[in-house]
Structure formats: C-alpha cells, structure tokens
Design a protein around this motif. Structure first.
Motif, PDB file in Angstrom:
ATOM      1  N   SER A  46     -37.618 -33.609  30.877  1.00 50.83           N
ATOM      2  CA  SER A  46     -36.429 -33.502  30.013  1.00 50.83           C
ATOM      3  C   SER A  46     -35.199 -33.110  30.818  1.00 50.83           C
ATOM      4  O   SER A  46     -34.083 -33.547  30.527  1.00 50.83           O
ATOM      5  N   PHE A  51     -31.947 -37.720  20.659  1.00 52.32           N
ATOM      6  CA  PHE A  51     -32.711 -37.110  21.745  1.00 52.32           C
ATOM      7  C   PHE A  51     -34.138 -37.647  21.789  1.00 52.32           C
ATOM      8  O   PHE A  51     -34.643 -38.042  22.842  1.00 52.32           O
ATOM      9  N   TYR A  62     -35.664 -39.850  24.822  1.00 61.73           N
ATOM     10  CA  TYR A  62     -36.792 -39.313  25.580  1.00 61.73           C
ATOM     11  C   TYR A  62     -37.948 -40.318  25.604  1.00 61.73           C
ATOM     12  O   TYR A  62     -38.552 -40.582  26.651  1.00 61.73           O
ATOM     13  N   GLU A 114     -37.007 -29.456  24.769  1.00 61.13           N
ATOM     14  CA  GLU A 114     -35.619 -29.455  24.298  1.00 61.13           C
ATOM     15  C   GLU A 114     -34.805 -28.362  24.975  1.00 61.13           C
ATOM     16  O   GLU A 114     -33.639 -28.561  25.329  1.00 61.13           O
ATOM     17  N   TYR A 157     -33.712 -29.408  28.377  1.00 59.26           N
ATOM     18  CA  TYR A 157     -32.624 -30.382  28.211  1.00 59.26           C
ATOM     19  C   TYR A 157     -31.306 -29.651  27.927  1.00 59.26           C
ATOM     20  O   TYR A 157     -30.269 -29.940  28.535  1.00 59.26           O
ATOM     21  N   PRO A 184     -30.175 -30.740  20.025  1.00 62.38           N
ATOM     22  CA  PRO A 184     -31.075 -31.365  19.054  1.00 62.38           C
ATOM     23  C   PRO A 184     -31.543 -30.405  17.964  1.00 62.38           C
ATOM     24  O   PRO A 184     -31.773 -30.821  16.831  1.00 62.38           O
TER      25      PRO A 184
END
Length: 399
Positions: free
Chosen positions: A54, A290, A294, A309, A312, A345
């Motif tokens: 990520s 997202f 991904y 997440e 990220y 996200p």
C-alpha cells in the motif's frame, strides 16, 4: 608551450569534472529517498507485506501526480525479518547509509520499540501504521494507527454489553498484548467484570491445546485475542476443531484484518469480531477509489484492511507535510504536520499536534462468509487520540 598545454589540459579536465559533478547533483535533485521497513519474511510477513504494497501504491500515485516538492519519491525497501533487532539494524542503515528522508514501517510494538531509540538518536522520523497499546508519544514517530481509546477500550465496552463480562485473554508474548491486557483488566474491574484466564505464547507459536482446554473449562462469555502473525492460523483452526465457533464463544480480535482472514481461513472465523478504524467495506467516496486502485495494482483477489490503509495514509500525510513545510527536513516536517488533515479512505483524519497520533473513528466489525468484514457499530465521528488514557480515571497507574 609545454606548460601552456599542461595548463589547458588541466582546465579541460576540471571543466569535465565540474560538469560530471553538476550532472550528478541534478540527478540527485530529481528524487527524494524514503525507507520502507517491514517484515517480508518470518511469522509477520503475512501481515506486513501488504502494508509495504500500500505504501508503494501511494508512492506511485504521488510520483505520477508530480512527486513531492518537484522530486520523485524513491523507496528503499528493507526486510525486518520479523525480528526486532533486525528492525533496529535496518533502520540505522536506512538513516545513516541510505540517508532516507523518512521511514514508513514496523508492525509489532517490539519492532517499533527497537526502532524508536535509533530514530531518536539520529533524529529520523518513523511513520508507524498499526494500532498499538499506547503509553508512548515520541517526537520522532508519527502514529497512524489507533491508540487504545480508539480500539481496545471501546471494544471491551462493546463486548461487556453484548456478550457479558467474563472474559478470557490470549495473546502473543510481547509488549502490545501484555500492555493491552493490563488496560483490559483495569477496565474490567471498573465494569465489575472478571478476567477468567490470561495466556501468552511466543511469536509463531502453533500448539494451543492447553489454552483451549482452559477456555473450555472456564466457559468465558467472550475471548479477547491479541495474537499476532501466523499464530492466529493455528489458534482458530484448533479452536474450531474443539467445537468453539462464534455461536459458542465469540472472539474479539485486535490484530486480524481482511488480509489475515484470508490466511487463517474464512471457515474458521465466520461470525467472529474485530475492532479497527477501517474496513474494505467502509462506505466513503475515497474508499471506493482506494479499493479499486489497490486491486487494480495487485490483483482482484487482494483485499485491503486497516493497517494497509494506514500505511497508505502515512505516505500521503508525509508528502503533504513536506509540501506545507517546503522542506524534507525532519523538524520542519514534524512541525508542519501538527493539525494536518487528510481525506482518507476511512474518512477525514487529523494529526493531533500534542502527541502525533491521529483523530480516528472507531468501528467494530463482524467477519462474514466472503471473508470481508461488516461494520456493525461505530462512533459518531473521529475520536481524539488519548495514548496514555489520561481521561480515564480507572486507567491511572497503567504503563
């Protein structure tokens, strides 16, 4: 004449050397190096490799959008090998030899604790993507995961109300599970509940027969699980073999996200519970993009999850802090990050300037038959991070 020719030759050589150095300097100025430090082998690789992925996705997206302060981000990837001492060695290498501007990485609190003195000594900056036990606020760490009041405490309240107050605690034998369970026991005392058992196993442990026997004897209302890594595979397999599924004794886990569900086996987890701040199923406009990006990058069979997440988020927030500071300097970036918000996200997250943790919304989830996690309870909005649980009278004395 000979002297003149020698002088002219020397001048030409000097000009060429200067040109080469200038060209090298210009090449160096086109990128900024960052370190990615995760377990890509060993017991924690199942969990940490997707977080690395990520972070690489965020770096790719930022580079495609023009980079940071006009430079492309160049990741230097290192393997912590699921070993805290290796994490410390690799962190030192990244800062001293590779001269990275920042490090994204770690998972276990043991690895973070090993890296912490290195980044403090060398004044680096670690962006840590995992929920943890709290009781820490280093100026050289940005905490992207939940503090205990954003995961453990609300999960215990939820379990006490929904299942009952007799709880069994099982965890890996290191800092996070032991500290989290001290918090849980203090909270249970305040709730007039009971800890009916408490067991710890080494990382990578595979035999849970004695622990499961004790669970069967004690018949707790709920099991609180702080196991990390592939030990979860063996625990849930053996739990189900003993006839304990979510309808018999539910399990609330603090380190199992969608990626771990796939590794453990959906059939062993259906109906059990987790506490995080984000799920692949979280309904926000940013999350739809997202998840799509991904899967587009790594395959439609891949899943996202809270630590993924958070990794990220970390890259994007570092980039935003650099842009705000107009510099890659650690202190400038650290100061620029205070109060910085990002539409993530999971929803809008904000760095608390006093402790460098994120304001985050708490979400309780239940594992469904597809291996995804359905949100079944959430706070109204983002909760202020309280890593030392200073606002809870019952938590006094915990460290």
């Amino acid at each position: 004449m000979k002297t003149s020719r020698l002088f002219a030759g020397a001048c030409t050589l000097a000009v060429l050397c200067a040109a080469i150095l200038t060209a090298c300097g210009k090449k160096e100025d086109t990128y900024v190096k960052v370190g990615l430090l995760h377990s890509l082998s060993g017991t924690m690789s199942m969990s940490e490799t997707p977080v690395r992925d990520s972070e690489l996705l965020a770096i790719k997206e930022i580079n495609e959008a023009g980079g940071v302060l006009g430079r492309q981000i160049k990741p230097i990837v290192e393997d912590g090998e699921s070993d805290p001492s290796t994490f410390a060695v690799k962190a030192r290498k990244l800062l001293e030899e590779d001269q990275v501007s920042t490090i994204f990485g770690c998972w276990t609190s043991a690895s973070r604790k090993a890296v912490k003195p290195v980044v403090e000594e060398l004044f680096g900056l670690l962006w840590y993507p995992i929920q943890y036990e709290g009781m820490e606020a280093s100026p050289n760490i940005m905490y992207m995961g939940a503090s205990p009041n954003q995961q453990v405490v609300p999960a215990v309240d939820y379990c006490a109300e929904k299942f009952g107050k007799r709880m069994y605690l099982v965890g890996s034998d290191y800092i996070f599970p032991r500290t989290a369970n001290r918090i849980i026991k203090a909270q249970l005392a305040q709730l007039e509940g009971e800890c009916v058992g408490e067991s710890y196993v080494p990382m990578g442990h595979q035999d849970f027969e004695l622990i499961i026997q004790e669970i069967l004897e004690e018949k707790p209302d709920v099991i609180l699980n702080t196991l990390n890594g592939d030990s979860n595979i063996y625990f849930f397999e053996q739990l189900n073999k003993a006839g304990i599924d979510s309808t018999v004794i539910p399990v609330m886990s603090f380190s199992i996200s969608e990626e771990e569900v796939a590794g453990i086996g959906v059939q062993n987890l259906i109906g059990n519970y987790v506490a995080w701040n984000y799920y692949e199923t979280t309904e926000t406009p940013m999350n739809e993009k997202f998840v799509s990006d991904y899967k587009s990058e790594y395959g439609s069979d891949r899943v996202t999850g809270d630590p993924i997440e958070a990794g990220y988020i970390a890259v994007y927030m570092w980039a935003a802090a650099c842009e705000k500071a107009g510099s890659f300097d650690v202190e400038s970036v650290r100061m620029a990050s205070k109060g910085l918000s990002f539409t993530a996200p999971e929803g809008t997250v904000t760095i608390d300037g006093s402790n460098q943790h994120l304001y985050k919304q708490v979400r309780i989830g239940q594992i469904n038959e597809t291996g995804l996690i359905d949100e079944i309870w959430a706070t109204q909005g983002a909760i202020k991070p309280d890593p030392y649980l200073s606002t809870y009278e019952w938590a006094r004395g915990i460290n």
